[in-house]
Write a protein that holds these residues in place. Structure first.
Motif, short mmCIF file in Angstrom:
data_model
loop_
_atom_site.label_atom_id
_atom_site.label_comp_id
_atom_site.label_asym_id
_atom_site.label_seq_id
_atom_site.Cartn_x
_atom_site.Cartn_y
_atom_site.Cartn_z
N ILE A 153 0.83 -1.20 0.00
CA ILE A 153 0.00 0.00 0.00
C ILE A 153 0.87 1.25 0.00
CG2 ILE A 153 -0.24 0.15 2.51
CD1 ILE A 153 -3.06 0.73 0.01
N ALA A 154 2.07 1.17 0.60
CA ALA A 154 2.99 2.31 0.61
C ALA A 154 3.46 2.63 -0.81
CB ALA A 154 4.18 2.01 1.51
N ALA A 155 3.80 1.60 -1.58
CA ALA A 155 4.24 1.82 -2.96
C ALA A 155 3.11 2.39 -3.80
CB ALA A 155 4.74 0.51 -3.56
N VAL A 156 1.90 1.93 -3.56
CA VAL A 156 0.74 2.44 -4.28
C VAL A 156 0.55 3.92 -4.00
CG1 VAL A 156 -1.78 2.34 -4.41
CG2 VAL A 156 -0.46 0.22 -4.39
N ARG A 157 0.69 4.31 -2.74
CA ARG A 157 0.47 5.72 -2.38
C ARG A 157 1.54 6.64 -2.97
NH1 ARG A 157 -4.78 5.93 -1.35
NH2 ARG A 157 -5.44 4.99 0.62
#
Length: 280
Positions: A153-157
């Motif tokens: 989710i961090a990479a997505v954000r």
């Protein structure tokens, strides 16, 4: 008389022998105990290293074994790339404990059902070393930002924040959240994207970081199960997780994992979050 008695005795022994054979055949045909069945496979997203993940979440697997009467095997992965590869293979696991975008993906594509979740919501934070005066993400364009690899989710954000393809930071992928934090603190990168609870824990502990921004929130991590798991086992898992505080084995699990008590949820609560995967 002796010969007649011997024949009767022999007849009885022969009858008993036949009954024992019949009984043994009947027992062999009975369903085997649950623990003799193939283990249920529980996967955990790689927030920590594989070793640390096993240490933290083995009590959860043990508790699920206690609830279901069927062995639950904990499966870990070295990074998010390998985790995502396995996530798309519905026959490679039975139970998952991970983030909102994975839960919704399985609901839509693999007929999984979420049974229970951690309370509240969770966000991602962009952080820098505490001595660096950074007030806007654009100040990090062209600089190094570490994050757990996609599709965390961090990479997505990060992809959401830096949406101009000609004005981007250099993304440095860490194997897990601990690795990413260590790179930032060691000065190997200029910034990092990490789950806000981990950031808060670092600030409350050793410090050394400053907050630039916090993203929109998603529902907290949840436990979802395959449609191949029977309704009876699903009910045992759901009730046992939600009522964990009410029994000794459940309390032991919560203490061992340091998880908060689980709460009720549904697939609807996670609806739409799989769209975040389109950013990858």
């Amino acid at each position: 008389m002796h010969t007649f008695t011997s024949r009767i005795t022999a007849g009885k022994v022969s009858t008993i022998g036949r009954l024992l054979i019949i009984l043994s055949l009947f027992v062999a045909m009975l369903p085997k105990p649950a623990l003799s069945q193939a283990p249920l496979r529980l996967v955990i997203q790689p927030i920590q290293s594989e070793q640390k993940t096993r240490e933290i979440f083995q009590p959860l697997a043990d508790y699920m074994t206690h609830l279901t009467g069927q062995q639950v095997e904990l499966i870990t992965y070295p990074n998010y790339i390998s985790y995502w590869s396995e996530t798309q293979k519905p026959d490679s696991y039975d139970i998952a404990f991970d983030a909102a975008h994975f839960i919704d993906y399985r609901d839509k594509n693999m007929d999984f059902t979420v049974l229970a979740k951690q309370p509240g919501i969770i966000s991602i934070s962009l952080i820098v070393p505490e001595d660096d005066l950074v007030f806007d993400p654009e100040e990090l364009i062209g600089k190094k930002i570490a994050t757990p690899g996609p599709p965390s989710i961090a990479a997505v954000r990060i992809d959401e924040i830096f949406d101009n393809p000609v004005r981007l930071p250099t993304i440095i992928e860490g194997t897990d959240s601990t690795h990413v934090m260590s790179m930032l603190l060691a000065g190997e990168v200029d910034a990092a994207m990490l789950p806000t609870p981990l950031v808060s824990a670092q600030m409350a502990g050793d410090g050394g970081i400053s907050l630039v921004l916090t993203t929109d929130s998603t529902p907290s991590m949840g436990v979802s199960v395959s449609s191949n798991i029977s309704a009876e086992i699903r009910e045992k898992l759901s009730r046992g997780l939600i009522e964990a505080e009410k029994n000794p084995e459940g309390k032991k699990m919560l203490d061992g994992t340091r998880l908060n008590p689980f709460e009720k949820t549904s697939n609807q609560e996670y609806f739409g979050y799989s769209e975040l995967l389109e950013e990858i």
